[in-house]
Design an enzyme around this catalytic site. Structure first.
Site, short mmCIF file in Angstrom:
data_model
loop_
_atom_site.label_atom_id
_atom_site.label_comp_id
_atom_site.label_asym_id
_atom_site.label_seq_id
_atom_site.Cartn_x
_atom_site.Cartn_y
_atom_site.Cartn_z
N TYR A 26 7.69 60.05 -55.45
CA TYR A 26 6.46 60.84 -55.29
C TYR A 26 6.76 62.29 -54.91
O TYR A 26 6.05 62.86 -54.07
CB TYR A 26 5.58 60.24 -54.19
CG TYR A 26 5.27 58.78 -54.34
CD1 TYR A 26 4.53 58.31 -55.43
CD2 TYR A 26 5.68 57.87 -53.38
CE1 TYR A 26 4.23 56.97 -55.57
CE2 TYR A 26 5.37 56.51 -53.51
CZ TYR A 26 4.66 56.08 -54.59
OH TYR A 26 4.36 54.75 -54.72
N TYR A 154 -5.36 50.92 -54.44
CA TYR A 154 -3.97 51.10 -54.85
C TYR A 154 -3.28 49.73 -54.81
O TYR A 154 -3.34 49.03 -53.79
CB TYR A 154 -3.23 52.07 -53.91
CG TYR A 154 -1.74 52.11 -54.17
CD1 TYR A 154 -1.23 52.90 -55.19
CD2 TYR A 154 -0.86 51.33 -53.43
CE1 TYR A 154 0.12 52.92 -55.47
CE2 TYR A 154 0.50 51.34 -53.70
CZ TYR A 154 0.98 52.13 -54.71
OH TYR A 154 2.33 52.14 -54.98
N ASP A 248 -5.26 41.77 -52.11
CA ASP A 248 -3.95 42.40 -51.97
C ASP A 248 -3.79 42.77 -50.49
O ASP A 248 -4.32 43.78 -50.03
CB ASP A 248 -3.89 43.62 -52.89
CG ASP A 248 -2.58 44.39 -52.76
OD1 ASP A 248 -1.80 44.09 -51.83
OD2 ASP A 248 -2.34 45.30 -53.57
N LYS A 277 5.46 44.29 -47.83
CA LYS A 277 5.61 45.26 -46.75
C LYS A 277 6.14 44.65 -45.44
O LYS A 277 7.34 44.57 -45.28
CB LYS A 277 4.28 46.00 -46.54
CG LYS A 277 3.92 46.88 -47.74
CD LYS A 277 3.74 48.33 -47.40
CE LYS A 277 3.89 49.21 -48.61
NZ LYS A 277 2.73 49.23 -49.50
#
Ligand code: PLP
Length: 428
Positions: A26, A154, A248, A277
């Site tokens: 990014y 996202y 999610d 994560k």
């Protein structure tokens, strides 16, 4: 925490040579601040090559929920490394994977009992989407090839996950014209929006395989919060129009919002849930796509064509499963959710001065997530550098300055983080 010059050391050679070979995430590498060379981590501290220490406000993209280098996780991984670092899961199985799957099934609500492991969050989303598509195919239902997804959402950087992320103002805008087109709509957080989504499903439900949402917090899309009632409405709509509901929880899972899983706050059980994560406490990449019995049963057949045709090389990596099992031990042994509650209160108090400051649009806290949303940020690179000058690692994106610390962060360290935000936001 002022920089201690006596601890400042000469940077090792690798920081000068060859860093240009690493393509950074990014980042417009030509104009971005140079990356900070890190040599060590411990607890909520990041130690840089020149000896400086930063207090970490991000927990490495929300993964390191117990702080870095937790001895219990490290020992579990070291033990596993000596026994067996990895075997393929095709035709083979191992205890760490079985134990982890059993524990996840026991922790998750309802009959979310069937765990498909993969190696990253994005891949677990790909698997969830594929599972939902094939669920209908296996049941002989044709034409359900689309998903309902939400503005501000996202779900990852791989192609399928990008296609259900908000491409209009999200980070995948460039590819909008190339991806399969799904239904990108507003979250049903008002009666009007609920009616609109009901209308869409009434009209197009036959084309739709599932609805995918990040429950309670849309993370990378801007740290936007919504009410548990939204999730209840989604469950009701999914039932009414017979489409699958996918949560999610890659960001929200494992305590981040104050409960072990965000879905608990709405008392809603999705048909499929994705986790990653914090699953390994920030140690090794691992993800899981967990399905209910109803979903699993659509694949259980004498017909080999009904099998789920997916299998990452490193799925259920034994080191990662050992780390995840050790991380779950810590949730049991140590008062993690209570710590999240304490962090929430301290974030509220610590960030409150920002509420009155010009240019601040909103200050919000949920669990161990603290957000200061600005009207605009003129120079993100400069802002990021100023936090480093304050000896903290805080990485704003878009208009959002946020904290997602480790749940084990000390009160004075958290105070260092919120004070740095208050100090810098005041000058913006
Ligand atoms: C980070 C994230 C992903 C992608 O996970 P990766 O491991 O980076 O591929 C997907 N969904 C949500 C909600 C996330 O926060």
């Amino acid at each position: 925490m002022a920089e201690d010059s006596s601890k400042t050391q000469r940077a090792p050679g690798w920081t000068a040579d060859g860093t240009g070979h690493v393509w950074r995430p990014y980042a417009q590498m030509k104009t971005a601040n140079p990356p900070l060379p890190v040599v060590r981590t411990r607890g909520s501290r990041i130690v840089l090559a020149d000896g400086r220490e930063l207090v970490d406000g991000i927990a490495s993209w929300w993964t390191a929920c117990h702080g870095y280098n937790h001895p219990h996780i490290r020992q579990a991984v070291e033990r596993q490394l000596a026994e067996m670092p990895h075997v393929m899961l095709g035709g083979l199985l191992h205890e760490p994977a079985v134990t982890l799957a059993r524990r996840l099934a026991a922790m998750l609500p309802g009959d979310l009992d069937h765990v498909f492991f993969s190696d990253s969050g994005s891949v677990s989303v790909e698997v969830a989407l594929k599972m939902a598509l094939q669920f209908w195919i296996n049941r002989g239902v044709k034409g359900r090839s689309q998903f309902v997804a939400f503005k501000g959402g996202y779900h990852g950087d791989t192609t399928g996950a990008m296609a259900v992320s908000d491409s209009e103002d999200g980070m995948h805008a460039l590819f909008a014209g190339l991806l399969p087109r799904h239904h990108l709509v507003d979250l049903p957080d008002s009666d009007e929006r609920l009616a609109a989504l009901d209308g869409l499903l009434a009209q197009r439900g036959g084309d739709i395989a599932g609805i995918i949402v990040e429950p309670l917090v849309q993370g990378a899309g801007g740290m936007k919060f919504h009410d548990p009632a939204v999730l209840k409405r989604l469950r009701a709509l999914a039932d009414k129009y017979d489409v699958l509901l996918i949560f999610d929880e890659i960001f929200t899972g494992f305590g981040r919002t104050g409960t072990m899983f965000a879905c608990e706050q709405a008392n809603v059980v999705p048909d499929i849930i994705t986790l990653s994560k914090a699953l390994t406490g920030g140690t090794v990449g691992l993800a899981a796509t967990v399905a209910t019995k109803k979903v699993f049963d659509a694949f259980w057949s004498d017909d080999s064509a009904k099998a789920l045709m997916h299998g990452p090389s490193y799925m259920a990596n034994a080191l990662a499963c050992a780390a995840a099992n050790a991380s779950l031990d810590l949730f049991k042994r140590e008062p993690r959710l209570r710590q999240v509650g304490t962090i929430a209160a301290q974030l509220e108090q610590g960030l409150a001065p920002c509420r009155q400051m010009p240019g601040v649009k909103d200050v919000r806290v949920m669990g161990a997530i603290g957000v200061v949303e600005m009207e605009s940020v003129a120079n993100l690179n400069a802002l990021r550098a100023r936090f480093v000058d304050e000896s903290v690692f805080i990485r704003p994106f878009g208009n959002v300055v946020y904290l997602t610390p480790a749940f084990t962060i000390a009160a004075d360290e958290l105070d260092t983080l919120t004070s740095a935000i208050v100090k810098i936001v005041r000058t913006l």
